[in-house]
Scaffold this active site. Structure first.
Site, PDB file in Angstrom:
ATOM      1  N   HIS A   1     -33.571 -44.953  16.975  1.00  0.00           N
ATOM      2  CA  HIS A   1     -33.396 -44.278  15.687  1.00  0.00           C
ATOM      3  C   HIS A   1     -33.942 -45.157  14.560  1.00  0.00           C
ATOM      4  O   HIS A   1     -34.735 -44.693  13.722  1.00  0.00           O
ATOM      5  CB  HIS A   1     -31.905 -44.005  15.481  1.00  0.00           C
ATOM      6  CG  HIS A   1     -31.563 -43.336  14.193  1.00  0.00           C
ATOM      7  ND1 HIS A   1     -31.150 -42.025  14.132  1.00  0.00           N
ATOM      8  CD2 HIS A   1     -31.536 -43.794  12.913  1.00  0.00           C
ATOM      9  CE1 HIS A   1     -30.910 -41.706  12.865  1.00  0.00           C
ATOM     10  NE2 HIS A   1     -31.131 -42.772  12.117  1.00  0.00           N
ATOM     11  N   GLU A   2     -33.538 -46.429  14.521  1.00  0.00           N
ATOM     12  CA  GLU A   2     -33.994 -47.331  13.463  1.00  0.00           C
ATOM     13  C   GLU A   2     -35.479 -47.651  13.606  1.00  0.00           C
ATOM     14  O   GLU A   2     -36.200 -47.755  12.609  1.00  0.00           O
ATOM     15  CB  GLU A   2     -33.165 -48.616  13.472  1.00  0.00           C
ATOM     16  CG  GLU A   2     -31.677 -48.418  13.186  1.00  0.00           C
ATOM     17  CD  GLU A   2     -31.428 -47.736  11.837  1.00  0.00           C
ATOM     18  OE1 GLU A   2     -32.252 -47.893  10.911  1.00  0.00           O
ATOM     19  OE2 GLU A   2     -30.401 -47.033  11.714  1.00  0.00           O
TER      20      GLU A   2
ATOM     21  N   HIS B   1     -37.495 -44.870  12.017  1.00  0.00           N
ATOM     22  CA  HIS B   1     -37.580 -44.996  10.557  1.00  0.00           C
ATOM     23  C   HIS B   1     -38.679 -45.981  10.171  1.00  0.00           C
ATOM     24  O   HIS B   1     -39.534 -45.688   9.322  1.00  0.00           O
ATOM     25  CB  HIS B   1     -36.250 -45.514   9.988  1.00  0.00           C
ATOM     26  CG  HIS B   1     -35.156 -44.506   9.935  1.00  0.00           C
ATOM     27  ND1 HIS B   1     -35.332 -43.235   9.433  1.00  0.00           N
ATOM     28  CD2 HIS B   1     -33.836 -44.592  10.283  1.00  0.00           C
ATOM     29  CE1 HIS B   1     -34.175 -42.579   9.494  1.00  0.00           C
ATOM     30  NE2 HIS B   1     -33.271 -43.382  10.008  1.00  0.00           N
TER      31      HIS B   1
END
Length: 219
Positions: free
Chosen positions: A24-25, A28
């Site tokens: 997820h990170e 980004h």
């Protein structure tokens, strides 16, 4: 739950949780880099190595505490990937895509996870009572819940940044100014277990999905 069962629950939960949060990170940071900001890469955060992403309270401490105390709905977070909007080509639009990349990465993991789950069940024939089978089910559930949770339109969640693309400046400013109050309400929902009932349709979707994959073996 005795100590051994608690340790097993922690061991089954943390690996898929860390992978889902790291991906997820990473998403980004990757999209931010594609749009002109390499802050995450310069700070060593554009990686799938979990160590740079771990928040020792949100990633390890709180989830473990919730498992030990038998909280009905597990929750946690990683350190947010740094993004400098000034480096983006179009700050308002690009922040929308950077924020959206996180939840979409978890949806992608869910889809890929279903495929892997199918291979495990029908090709490798992993026993239903094996730790790997349990871990995969946790992985599927986590990714759907993480995607949904992060789409909640509150700051500092991804949903708040996604919504900011469409709100007038003063509305978005109000949400930012009162984010601490809104977060307290959100934490109460999670710790009390009430969030589980709000997320119940998601739980049904995930359970129906893996039951469908399991049923393919009878076709």
């Amino acid at each position: 739950m005795d100590p051994m069962e608690t340790l097993i629950s922690i061991a089954l939960f943390l690996p898929p949780f860390l992978f889902a949060l790291c991906f997820h990170e990473f998403a980004h940071g990757f999209v931010a880099k594609m749009r002109g900001d390499n802050t995450a890469e310069m700070m060593g955060r554009l990686t799938m190595n979990p160590l740079p992403h771990i928040d020792w309270i949100g990633t390890i401490g709180l989830p473990v505490l919730m498992i030990v105390t038998h909280v009905p709905f597990l929750f946690g977070w990683a350190k947010p990937v740094p993004v400098n909007p000034r480096n983006l080509k179009d700050a308002k639009n690009d922040m929308f895509w950077v924020a959206l990349a996180g939840p979409m990465s978890n949806i992608l993991l869910f889809i890929v996870g279903l495929f892997v789950f199918g291979l495990m069940v029908h090709v490798i024939e992993v026993p239903f009572n094996s730790p790997l089978y349990s871990m995969m089910r946790i992985f599927l559930m986590l990714n759907v819940v993480l995607a949904f949770f992060n789409l909640i339109p509150l700051h500092p969640l991804d949903g708040g940044k996604i919504l900011a693309r469409f709100l007038p400046y003063h509305w978005n400013r109000w949400l930012e100014d009162y984010q601490n109050h809104l977060q307290i309400g959100l934490m109460v929902l999670i710790i009390s277990g009430l969030f589980r009932y709000i997320a119940y349709p998601l739980i049904l979707i995930v359970e129906s999905s893996w039951q469908f994959v399991i049923s393919l073996g009878g076709l």
